[in-house]
Design a protein around this motif. Structure first.
Motif, PDB file in Angstrom:
ATOM      1  N   GLN A 114       0.956  -1.137  -0.385  1.00 29.23           N
ATOM      2  CA  GLN A 114       0.072   0.177   0.063  1.00 29.23           C
ATOM      3  C   GLN A 114       0.882   1.555  -0.500  1.00 29.23           C
ATOM      4  OE1 GLN A 114      -3.909   0.336   0.116  1.00 29.23           O
ATOM      5  NE2 GLN A 114      -3.206  -1.491  -0.687  1.00 29.23           N
ATOM      6  N   ARG A 119       3.430   5.430  -2.978  1.00 35.42           N
ATOM      7  CA  ARG A 119       5.094   6.380  -3.455  1.00 35.42           C
ATOM      8  C   ARG A 119       5.577   6.031  -4.741  1.00 35.42           C
ATOM      9  NH1 ARG A 119       8.244   2.792   0.346  1.00 35.42           N
ATOM     10  NH2 ARG A 119      10.285   3.780  -0.446  1.00 35.42           N
ATOM     11  N   SER A 120       5.252   4.867  -5.641  1.00 34.27           N
ATOM     12  CA  SER A 120       5.147   4.832  -6.354  1.00 34.27           C
ATOM     13  C   SER A 120       4.534   5.968  -7.727  1.00 34.27           C
ATOM     14  CB  SER A 120       4.876   3.583  -7.041  1.00 34.27           C
ATOM     15  OG  SER A 120       3.924   3.096  -7.694  1.00 34.27           O
ATOM     16  N   LEU A 121       3.685   6.647  -7.100  1.00 37.15           N
ATOM     17  CA  LEU A 121       2.852   7.913  -7.671  1.00 37.15           C
ATOM     18  C   LEU A 121       3.551   9.076  -7.280  1.00 37.15           C
ATOM     19  CD1 LEU A 121      -1.179   6.047  -6.604  1.00 37.15           C
ATOM     20  CD2 LEU A 121       0.233   6.239  -9.269  1.00 37.15           C
ATOM     21  N   GLY A 122       4.450   8.614  -6.381  1.00 39.74           N
ATOM     22  CA  GLY A 122       4.440  10.640  -5.989  1.00 39.74           C
ATOM     23  C   GLY A 122       4.223  11.627  -4.732  1.00 39.74           C
ATOM     24  N   MET A 123       3.698  10.368  -4.037  1.00 44.47           N
ATOM     25  CA  MET A 123       3.224  10.204  -2.924  1.00 44.47           C
ATOM     26  C   MET A 123       4.479  10.854  -2.261  1.00 44.47           C
ATOM     27  SD  MET A 123      -0.404   8.687  -3.078  1.00 44.47           S
ATOM     28  CE  MET A 123      -1.266   9.862  -1.347  1.00 44.47           C
ATOM     29  N   GLN A 127       1.800  12.351   2.734  1.00 37.26           N
ATOM     30  CA  GLN A 127       1.243  12.000   2.465  1.00 37.26           C
ATOM     31  C   GLN A 127       0.916  10.394   2.359  1.00 37.26           C
ATOM     32  OE1 GLN A 127       2.238  13.559  -2.108  1.00 37.26           O
ATOM     33  NE2 GLN A 127       0.878  15.747  -1.548  1.00 37.26           N
ATOM     34  N   GLN A 136      -6.012   3.220   6.941  1.00 35.52           N
ATOM     35  CA  GLN A 136      -6.610   2.158   7.150  1.00 35.52           C
ATOM     36  C   GLN A 136      -6.064   0.804   8.535  1.00 35.52           C
ATOM     37  OE1 GLN A 136      -5.140  -0.115   3.354  1.00 35.52           O
ATOM     38  NE2 GLN A 136      -4.791   1.388   2.325  1.00 35.52           N
TER      39      GLN A 136
ATOM     40  N   ALA B  99      10.374  11.785  -5.296  1.00 29.69           N
ATOM     41  CA  ALA B  99       8.836  11.773  -5.032  1.00 29.69           C
ATOM     42  C   ALA B  99       8.570  12.370  -6.099  1.00 29.69           C
ATOM     43  CB  ALA B  99       8.336  12.762  -3.993  1.00 29.69           C
ATOM     44  N   GLY B 100       9.229  13.947  -7.614  1.00 23.01           N
ATOM     45  CA  GLY B 100       8.461  14.410  -8.167  1.00 23.01           C
ATOM     46  C   GLY B 100       9.231  13.622  -9.842  1.00 23.01           C
ATOM     47  N   ARG B 102       9.543  10.039  -9.370  1.00 26.33           N
ATOM     48  CA  ARG B 102       8.855   8.868  -9.129  1.00 26.33           C
ATOM     49  C   ARG B 102       7.149   9.130  -9.910  1.00 26.33           C
ATOM     50  NH1 ARG B 102       9.877   7.396  -3.253  1.00 26.33           N
ATOM     51  NH2 ARG B 102      11.043   5.887  -3.743  1.00 26.33           N
ATOM     52  N   ALA B 103       6.784   9.988 -10.002  1.00 28.28           N
ATOM     53  CA  ALA B 103       5.421  10.199 -10.756  1.00 28.28           C
ATOM     54  C   ALA B 103       5.102  10.210 -11.766  1.00 28.28           C
ATOM     55  CB  ALA B 103       4.700  11.844 -10.140  1.00 28.28           C
ATOM     56  N   PHE B 115      -5.415   0.958  -3.393  1.00 27.28           N
ATOM     57  CA  PHE B 115      -5.516   1.471  -1.323  1.00 27.28           C
ATOM     58  C   PHE B 115      -6.928   1.138  -1.363  1.00 27.28           C
ATOM     59  CE2 PHE B 115      -3.373   5.378  -3.855  1.00 27.28           C
ATOM     60  CZ  PHE B 115      -1.803   4.686  -3.263  1.00 27.28           C
ATOM     61  N   LEU B 126      -6.560   9.824  -6.382  1.00 27.64           N
ATOM     62  CA  LEU B 126      -5.809  10.657  -5.237  1.00 27.64           C
ATOM     63  C   LEU B 126      -4.412  11.430  -5.365  1.00 27.64           C
ATOM     64  CD1 LEU B 126      -5.869  10.256  -2.049  1.00 27.64           C
ATOM     65  CD2 LEU B 126      -4.662   8.196  -1.661  1.00 27.64           C
ATOM     66  N   ALA B 127      -3.771  10.423  -5.734  1.00 30.85           N
ATOM     67  CA  ALA B 127      -2.203  11.122  -6.190  1.00 30.85           C
ATOM     68  C   ALA B 127      -2.509  12.313  -7.691  1.00 30.85           C
ATOM     69  CB  ALA B 127      -1.366   9.887  -7.414  1.00 30.85           C
ATOM     70  N   LYS B 130      -3.124  15.278  -5.152  1.00 36.12           N
ATOM     71  CA  LYS B 130      -1.756  15.303  -3.915  1.00 36.12           C
ATOM     72  C   LYS B 130      -0.931  15.237  -4.954  1.00 36.12           C
ATOM     73  CE  LYS B 130      -4.193  13.774  -0.349  1.00 36.12           C
ATOM     74  NZ  LYS B 130      -4.576  14.316   0.668  1.00 36.12           N
ATOM     75  N   VAL B 131      -0.347  14.607  -5.961  1.00 39.58           N
ATOM     76  CA  VAL B 131       0.582  15.032  -6.278  1.00 39.58           C
ATOM     77  C   VAL B 131       0.914  15.662  -7.719  1.00 39.58           C
ATOM     78  CG1 VAL B 131       2.731  14.214  -7.510  1.00 39.58           C
ATOM     79  CG2 VAL B 131       1.840  13.142  -5.939  1.00 39.58           C
ATOM     80  N   LYS B 133      -1.547  17.992  -7.983  1.00 40.70           N
ATOM     81  CA  LYS B 133      -3.061  18.862  -8.030  1.00 40.70           C
ATOM     82  C   LYS B 133      -3.441  19.495  -8.634  1.00 40.70           C
ATOM     83  CE  LYS B 133       0.310  19.880  -3.723  1.00 40.70           C
ATOM     84  NZ  LYS B 133       0.247  19.450  -2.900  1.00 40.70           N
ATOM     85  N   ARG B 175      -4.382   3.714 -12.547  1.00 46.88           N
ATOM     86  CA  ARG B 175      -3.967   4.805 -11.521  1.00 46.88           C
ATOM     87  C   ARG B 175      -2.386   5.066 -11.403  1.00 46.88           C
ATOM     88  NH1 ARG B 175      -3.533   2.003  -5.574  1.00 46.88           N
ATOM     89  NH2 ARG B 175      -1.724   0.948  -6.510  1.00 46.88           N
ATOM     90  N   ALA B 176      -1.889   3.865 -12.774  1.00 46.97           N
ATOM     91  CA  ALA B 176      -0.748   4.715 -12.568  1.00 46.97           C
ATOM     92  C   ALA B 176      -0.280   5.776 -14.069  1.00 46.97           C
ATOM     93  CB  ALA B 176       0.321   3.630 -12.976  1.00 46.97           C
ATOM     94  N   MET B 179      -0.717  10.151 -13.300  1.00 48.74           N
ATOM     95  CA  MET B 179      -0.105  10.654 -13.670  1.00 48.74           C
ATOM     96  C   MET B 179       0.481  11.019 -14.634  1.00 48.74           C
ATOM     97  SD  MET B 179      -0.135  10.728 -10.291  1.00 48.74           S
ATOM     98  CE  MET B 179       1.040  11.617 -10.003  1.00 48.74           C
TER      99      MET B 179
END
Lengths: 214, 268
Positions: A114, A119-123, A127, A136, B99-100, B102-103, B115, B126-127, B130-131, B133, B175-176, B179
């Motif tokens: 999870q 993290r892989s989405l850049g969060m 976050q 969760q 993080a930048g 990874r996005a 999730f 979600l991302a 959050k990421v 914006k 989801r991937a 981004m």
């Protein structure tokens, strides 16, 4: 029965004292425990050390000793606060160590994937923790947090020894007035039951509402 | 089929490929990457370049380091030595910058990792909020488009546990994609699926490949490797043994190790 009706305001004062201590110390314990649990799983080593030291010092100190340290120690460093506030500090910090560990074990129940997905989405770490892991973890920590807060309610009795108004302390004046010790304590016990059973009920509701394993 | 970049060979015969390599626009570059788990040397001097628009399939026996290879590219695993460059930027340490980056590199996991506490739509949105914006409505709109693309528009309000494995994996791909990543990493995306659900996921991946998405795919699906890959990278014991076109690899593998592997999996 007489002892309650004749001294209702004394009981009520004590009851409210315990209730206040419980509520304020709970809020402090939850907030501090949350912060410390975040520290303990943070990717930064120094934060993890702070969290570990906090938990180990507070969890391994007898609560009475902690009360002495706070109520007698802090004024020596020029920090003079009302005794009730000191008691909230001592109780809240002590319980936060347990809350921290409960939260951490909750975090550990969330599968690693999870967090990796987030993290892989850049969060960012915050976050990931706030939007994915903690919501969760929250579900699985509801019952143990309830237990910890019930323990806190009962631990608040120690504050009575430091001249903070609370429920257990009411036995002293009643005893001096000559009331039966048994009935005095029965009504004190009922007072504690009202508080602890309310906490139980609250957490039962929370568990019904949120504790669903999907 | 649209232009998908040139076929490059990163670490084998230099002269043979020199001409093509000049033309390539490298998106992911691994140079002399080494990784250990304790005493186990899981990645040994890995050199790999993935060009923009290229589809690279990584195959090999289990324990050969192919999943680890996939995971070091967006630093879910750290490396001991060597360098990883994404779109010209060296992969930074933990923090905002990482993080930048990874996005920009999406990842699809073997176990989906949707999730669990969020609906399908919220998973995809979600991302983005959050990421990237994006506003919630904007993110949801894009999520619905992507769910439509993977054929799951009608499942948007369900929870992951209510979907089949194949559906969950398609949501994970959406989801991937949400981004707008420059590349997608697939870590055995079909290994946890029932046989009849494998194809619906591979179909989505084939379409992405055809649309020019840069992809690194760790898989055991040889059919996918043959039909969608530009290159097949064969790994064994932490090393890249062969790095060739699928046609060349499957018809005439050069190494004994690859021949042995292929003979075992293609027999039945």
């Amino acid at each position: 029965m007489d002892v309650l009706t004749e001294n209702f305001s004394l009981y009520a004062k004590g009851f409210l004292g315990t209730l206040e201590l419980t509520v304020y110390a709970s809020l402090l314990a939850l907030a501090l425990g949350f912060v410390m649990a975040s520290f303990r799983v943070a990717p930064i080593g120094s934060l993890r050390v702070v969290g570990a030291v906090w938990v180990n010092v507070l969890r391994n100190t007898p609560l009475t000793l902690l009360f002495f340290a706070v109520l007698l120690g802090l004024p020596r460093f020029g920090l003079v606060l009302p005794f009730q506030l000191f008691a909230v500090l001592a109780l809240g910090c002590y319980t936060s160590a347990f809350i921290c560990e409960v939260l951490r074990s909750g975090i550990n129940t969330v599968p690693k994937g999870q967090g990796e997905a987030a993290r892989s989405l850049g969060m960012s770490f915050t976050q990931t923790l706030g939007a994915v892991v903690l919501p969760q973890a929250f579900r699985s920590v509801i019952p143990p947090i309830g237990s910890t807060l019930i323990a806190l309610a009962k631990n608040s009795a120690i504050a009575g020894a430091f001249s903070v108004t609370e429920l257990l302390g009411t036995y002293k004046p009643l005893n001096e007035m000559g009331y039966s010790i048994i009935w005095t304590f029965v009504w004190i016990a009922v007072g504690y039951l009202i508080i602890t059973l309310s906490i139980s009920a609250l957490f039962n509701v929370l568990e019904k509402r949120w504790g669903v394993a999907r | 089929m649209p232009f998908r970049g040139w076929i490059v060979c990163a670490d084998l015969d230099t002269d043979k490929w020199a001409g093509q390599r000049m033309a390539v626009d490298p998106l992911i570059e691994l140079r002399d990457v080494n990784k250990y788990y304790g005493n186990l040397h899981v990645l040994q001097d890995i050199n790999l370049t993935v060009g923009r628009g290229e589809v690279v399939v990584v195959i090999g026996p289990s324990g050969s380091g192919k999943s680890t290879l996939c995971r070091v590219i967006n630093r879910l695993e750290t490396i001991e030595s060597g360098s990883i460059v994404l779109d010209g930027h060296p992969l930074p340490d933990e923090g905002k910058e990482l993080a930048g980056l990874r996005a920009e590199v999406g990842m699809v996991f073997q176990s989906f990792n949707l999730f669990a506490h969020k609906t399908v739509l919220a998973n995809v949105s979600l991302a983005q909020t959050k990421v990237r914006k994006r506003k919630k409505e904007e993110a949801d709109k894009r999520s619905r488009e992507l769910l439509e693309r993977v054929g799951l528009a009608d499942q948007a309000d369900k929870y992951p546990a209510q979907l089949s494995g194949g559906q969950q994996q398609r949501v994970a791909i959406a989801r991937a994609l949400a981004m707008n990543p420059q590349a997608l990493l697939f870590d055995e995306p079909t290994s946890a699926l029932d046989p009849e659900m494998i194809n619906e996921v591979l179909e989505v991946m084939r379409r992405l490949a055809a649309e020019g998405m840069t992809m690194v795919v760790v898989t055991h699906e040889m059919g996918f490797a043959r039909s969608a890959a530009n290159r097949v990278v064969f790994m064994a014991d932490g090393k890249i043994i062969e790095d060739r076109t699928p046609e060349a690899f499957f018809t005439a593998p050069e190494s004994d190790r690859a021949r042995d592997f292929l003979s075992k999996i293609l027999k039945h």
